[in-house]
Scaffold this motif. Sequence first.
Motif, PDB file in Angstrom:
ATOM      1  N   GLU A 162     -59.940 -30.960 -12.778  1.00  0.00           N
ATOM      2  CA  GLU A 162     -58.700 -30.109 -11.732  1.00  0.00           C
ATOM      3  C   GLU A 162     -58.218 -30.605 -12.963  1.00  0.00           C
ATOM      4  N   VAL A 163     -58.024 -31.622 -13.695  1.00  0.00           N
ATOM      5  CA  VAL A 163     -56.785 -32.056 -14.493  1.00  0.00           C
ATOM      6  C   VAL A 163     -57.374 -31.022 -15.953  1.00  0.00           C
ATOM      7  N   TRP A 165     -45.832 -33.592 -12.975  1.00  0.00           N
ATOM      8  CA  TRP A 165     -46.970 -33.387 -14.416  1.00  0.00           C
ATOM      9  C   TRP A 165     -46.360 -34.436 -15.416  1.00  0.00           C
ATOM     10  N   GLN A 170     -54.266 -26.228 -17.801  1.00  0.00           N
ATOM     11  CA  GLN A 170     -54.751 -24.783 -18.392  1.00  0.00           C
ATOM     12  C   GLN A 170     -53.674 -24.694 -17.578  1.00  0.00           C
ATOM     13  N   LEU A 171     -52.970 -24.482 -16.543  1.00  0.00           N
ATOM     14  CA  LEU A 171     -51.671 -23.407 -16.110  1.00  0.00           C
ATOM     15  C   LEU A 171     -50.389 -24.308 -16.483  1.00  0.00           C
ATOM     16  N   ILE A 172     -50.000 -25.443 -17.421  1.00  0.00           N
ATOM     17  CA  ILE A 172     -49.260 -25.724 -17.962  1.00  0.00           C
ATOM     18  C   ILE A 172     -49.082 -25.268 -19.384  1.00  0.00           C
ATOM     19  N   TRP A 186     -42.698 -29.467 -10.053  1.00  0.00           N
ATOM     20  CA  TRP A 186     -43.896 -30.182 -10.628  1.00  0.00           C
ATOM     21  C   TRP A 186     -43.615 -30.659 -12.520  1.00  0.00           C
ATOM     22  N   HIS A 193     -58.054 -28.024 -15.191  1.00  0.00           N
ATOM     23  CA  HIS A 193     -57.464 -26.466 -14.209  1.00  0.00           C
ATOM     24  C   HIS A 193     -55.800 -26.593 -14.847  1.00  0.00           C
ATOM     25  N   GLN A 194     -55.033 -28.219 -14.971  1.00  0.00           N
ATOM     26  CA  GLN A 194     -53.803 -28.154 -14.383  1.00  0.00           C
ATOM     27  C   GLN A 194     -52.415 -27.814 -15.879  1.00  0.00           C
TER      28      GLN A 194
END
Length: 76
Positions: free
Chosen positions: A46-47, A72, A52-54, A68, A49-50
Motif C-alpha cells: 500500500e505504501v 504524508w 506512486q500517487l505522490i 494529504w 502505491h501511495q
Amino acid sequence: MAYLARVDSDLLVPAVEASGRTDTVAWPGEGPLPVAAHLERMLQHEVLHQGQLIMAVSLLDFEFPPGWRLAWGLPG
C-alpha cells in the motif's frame, strides 16, 4: 506528525494481535505465510502505491489537498 503517530498507534494493536496467530495465508510461489507476515507485506505494498500517487501528482504539477500534505508529511 501527530496524525501519523495516531495512525501508527492504531495499526499497532491489530499487528500485535496478528503476531500471535498461528494460521497462515497462501502466497503463490512461496507457500503459506503467517498472518502477521501477510499483513506486513500488504501494508508495504500500500505504501508503494501511495508513493506512486505522490510522484504522479507532483510530476503533473497538481496541488495536493491540505489533508494529504499533512498525512504524508509533504512540504506545503
